[in-house]
Design a protein around this motif. Structure first.
Motif, PDB file in Angstrom:
ATOM      1  N   TYR A 215      21.313  23.754   4.811  1.00  0.00           N
ATOM      2  CA  TYR A 215      22.633  23.365   4.314  1.00  0.00           C
ATOM      3  C   TYR A 215      23.468  24.560   3.868  1.00  0.00           C
ATOM      4  O   TYR A 215      24.681  24.432   3.674  1.00  0.00           O
ATOM      5  N   LEU A 216      22.847  25.732   3.730  1.00  0.00           N
ATOM      6  CA  LEU A 216      23.572  26.940   3.331  1.00  0.00           C
ATOM      7  C   LEU A 216      23.986  27.799   4.525  1.00  0.00           C
ATOM      8  O   LEU A 216      24.728  28.778   4.360  1.00  0.00           O
TER       9      LEU A 216
ATOM     10  N   TYR B  58       6.235  20.048   0.831  1.00  0.00           N
ATOM     11  CA  TYR B  58       7.344  19.901   1.773  1.00  0.00           C
ATOM     12  C   TYR B  58       8.403  18.946   1.231  1.00  0.00           C
ATOM     13  O   TYR B  58       9.605  19.205   1.320  1.00  0.00           O
ATOM     14  N   PHE B  59       7.947  17.842   0.625  1.00  0.00           N
ATOM     15  CA  PHE B  59       8.871  16.804   0.183  1.00  0.00           C
ATOM     16  C   PHE B  59       9.489  17.125  -1.175  1.00  0.00           C
ATOM     17  O   PHE B  59      10.490  16.528  -1.571  1.00  0.00           O
ATOM     18  N   ILE B  60       8.913  18.085  -1.893  1.00  0.00           N
ATOM     19  CA  ILE B  60       9.496  18.571  -3.145  1.00  0.00           C
ATOM     20  C   ILE B  60      10.541  19.651  -2.857  1.00  0.00           C
ATOM     21  O   ILE B  60      11.521  19.801  -3.583  1.00  0.00           O
ATOM     22  N   SER B  61      10.329  20.382  -1.777  1.00  0.00           N
ATOM     23  CA  SER B  61      11.234  21.476  -1.417  1.00  0.00           C
ATOM     24  C   SER B  61      12.516  20.935  -0.796  1.00  0.00           C
ATOM     25  O   SER B  61      12.664  19.736  -0.544  1.00  0.00           O
ATOM     26  N   TRP B  62      13.448  21.844  -0.507  1.00  0.00           N
ATOM     27  CA  TRP B  62      14.714  21.462   0.134  1.00  0.00           C
ATOM     28  C   TRP B  62      14.486  20.803   1.486  1.00  0.00           C
ATOM     29  O   TRP B  62      15.308  19.994   1.948  1.00  0.00           O
ATOM     30  N   LYS B  63      13.363  21.102   2.127  1.00  0.00           N
ATOM     31  CA  LYS B  63      13.108  20.537   3.459  1.00  0.00           C
ATOM     32  C   LYS B  63      12.927  19.025   3.414  1.00  0.00           C
ATOM     33  O   LYS B  63      13.188  18.325   4.395  1.00  0.00           O
ATOM     34  N   GLY B  64      12.467  18.519   2.282  1.00  0.00           N
ATOM     35  CA  GLY B  64      12.289  17.089   2.130  1.00  0.00           C
ATOM     36  C   GLY B  64      13.535  16.346   1.681  1.00  0.00           C
ATOM     37  O   GLY B  64      13.512  15.122   1.538  1.00  0.00           O
ATOM     38  N   ASP B  65      14.621  17.077   1.477  1.00  0.00           N
ATOM     39  CA  ASP B  65      15.890  16.496   1.025  1.00  0.00           C
ATOM     40  C   ASP B  65      16.818  16.368   2.235  1.00  0.00           C
ATOM     41  O   ASP B  65      17.271  17.375   2.787  1.00  0.00           O
TER      42      ASP B  65
ATOM     43  N   SER C 198      18.370  19.501   4.364  1.00  0.00           N
ATOM     44  CA  SER C 198      17.683  19.919   5.589  1.00  0.00           C
ATOM     45  C   SER C 198      18.187  19.207   6.830  1.00  0.00           C
ATOM     46  O   SER C 198      18.073  19.723   7.938  1.00  0.00           O
ATOM     47  N   GLY C 199      18.721  18.002   6.648  1.00  0.00           N
ATOM     48  CA  GLY C 199      19.089  17.183   7.794  1.00  0.00           C
ATOM     49  C   GLY C 199      17.980  16.250   8.235  1.00  0.00           C
ATOM     50  O   GLY C 199      18.153  15.464   9.153  1.00  0.00           O
ATOM     51  N   GLY C 200      16.796  16.366   7.594  1.00  0.00           N
ATOM     52  CA  GLY C 200      15.678  15.493   7.936  1.00  0.00           C
ATOM     53  C   GLY C 200      14.775  16.075   9.005  1.00  0.00           C
ATOM     54  O   GLY C 200      14.971  17.192   9.496  1.00  0.00           O
ATOM     55  N   VAL C 201      13.752  15.297   9.370  1.00  0.00           N
ATOM     56  CA  VAL C 201      12.702  15.764  10.291  1.00  0.00           C
ATOM     57  C   VAL C 201      13.284  16.208  11.627  1.00  0.00           C
ATOM     58  O   VAL C 201      12.896  17.245  12.178  1.00  0.00           O
ATOM     59  N   ALA C 202      14.215  15.435  12.180  1.00  0.00           N
ATOM     60  CA  ALA C 202      14.762  15.773  13.498  1.00  0.00           C
ATOM     61  C   ALA C 202      15.454  17.136  13.480  1.00  0.00           C
ATOM     62  O   ALA C 202      15.304  17.934  14.416  1.00  0.00           O
ATOM     63  N   SER C 203      16.211  17.418  12.415  1.00  0.00           N
ATOM     64  CA  SER C 203      16.893  18.716  12.312  1.00  0.00           C
ATOM     65  C   SER C 203      15.907  19.843  12.043  1.00  0.00           C
ATOM     66  O   SER C 203      16.035  20.940  12.595  1.00  0.00           O
TER      67      SER C 203
END
Length: 322
Positions: free
Chosen positions: A84-85, A172-179, A183-188
């Motif tokens: 997102y940055l 993973y789900f605590i980090s920005w990747k899980g947001d 992150s845009g989700g798994v597909a992104s």
């Protein structure tokens, strides 16, 4: 070609060492790096003399002062920050007279690319996206084969299954990747470069259906110009086939084309260096190349899943227990 000066944003992240190695392997210099996390000992293996910052404001001041005090400039800013940055950090690079080299996904939505095109034109700088699968020997061979077959039969439709599982722990789900917002989700996160590769070879997306969407798994169906694709992506170890688990592996990657398994498990270690070599020659992948896959993942993010209807990937049954 004279040596180029680089800066790096997101230096403590998972992918950053590949960029450090690529900068070093191409004979260039990393002069400054930024990351709010200061556990950055890996930089000693590549550029121990690089200035390091944990605050963006001090990094910003360094980049500006470097140009004014030395008569030099930062030629490229490599961006490995959270998804997102990326848009903001690309803009920062261009405003400071540097070209941007950004990890995938370049941005989260196609309209971000539309704005970046304007800024790219205003600044005279270039934006490059790391789309390393386009440089993988096996992928290039497949593209050449398909192009030859389509020249003989332009109406051919290939049948493709894409399956990619790369296990991630609770972090993973605590980090920005899980947001999803960041992150845009798994597909992104893990699918965007596969979508880019498939569209590069088989044509643009004409139909996009999502069958399954959970925090740790996405699945769906594409109709491309010359292919139909059933795809399944997950970060959940439980969905990996038992025979793969038995070997101790935590990743499962499979692409079948008309029932034929495509082997490309190796050959990834130097693809960032290859990407940098092409960028330095002016041949990198820019905004136009990134547009299709970003549009695809943005659409996936906003589609409602339809469940196990139609031509769904068989791994959906592992998630839905049917």
């Amino acid at each position: 070609m004279s040596n180029k000066n680089f800066a790096l944003i997101g230096a403590s992240g998972y992918i950053a060492p590949r960029h450090m190695r690529a900068i070093k392997d191409t004979g260039n210099e990393l002069v400054a790096a930024l990351d709010p996390y200061d556990g950055i000992g890996i930089i000693d293996s590549y550029f121990p003399q690089a200035s390091f910052f944990t605050e963006f404001e001090r990094f910003d001041r360094f980049v500006d002062k470097y140009r004014r005090d030395t008569g030099k400039k930062i030629d490229y800013i490599s961006i490995c920050s959270p998804n997102y940055l990326h848009d903001s950090h690309i803009r920062f690079a261009l405003r400071n007279g540097a070209d941007a080299i950004c990890e995938k996904p370049l941005v989260l939505n196609p309209w971000n690319i539309d704005q970046l095109k304007i800024i790219e034109k205003e600044s005279g700088q270039k934006i490059y996206n790391i789309l390393q699968l386009r440089l993988h020997p096996s992928i290039i061979a497949l593209k050449e084969r398909v192009a030859k077959e389509l020249a003989e039969n332009p109406d051919k439709i290939y049948d493709i299954d894409l399956t990619y599982l790369t296990s991630r722990g609770k972090w993973y789900f605590i980090s920005w990747k899980g947001d999803m917002e960041k992150s845009g989700g798994v597909a992104s996160n893990i699918g965007v470069h596969f979508y880019d590769m498939l569209c590069w070879i088989f044509g643009d997306v004409e139909e996009n259906i999502v069958h399954l969407k959970t925090p740790d798994a996405n699945a769906g169906f594409f109709k491309l110009k010359n292919a139909t694709v059933r795809w399944f992506l997950s970060v959940n170890y439980d969905y990996i086939p038992d025979d793969i688990k038995a070997t101790g592996q935590r990743t499962y990657r499979s692409i079948t084309v008309d029932g034929e398994e495509m082997e490309f498990s190796g050959g990834f270690t130097d693809l960032h260096t290859r990407s940098y070599e092409e960028i330095l020659k002016g041949n990198g992948f820019g905004l136009e190349e990134a547009y299709g896959s970003i549009s695809t993942v943005s659409t996936i993010r906003n589609l409602e899943p339809i469940g196990m209807k139609g031509d769904y990937h068989p791994f959906c049954k592992r998630v839905l227990g049917k």
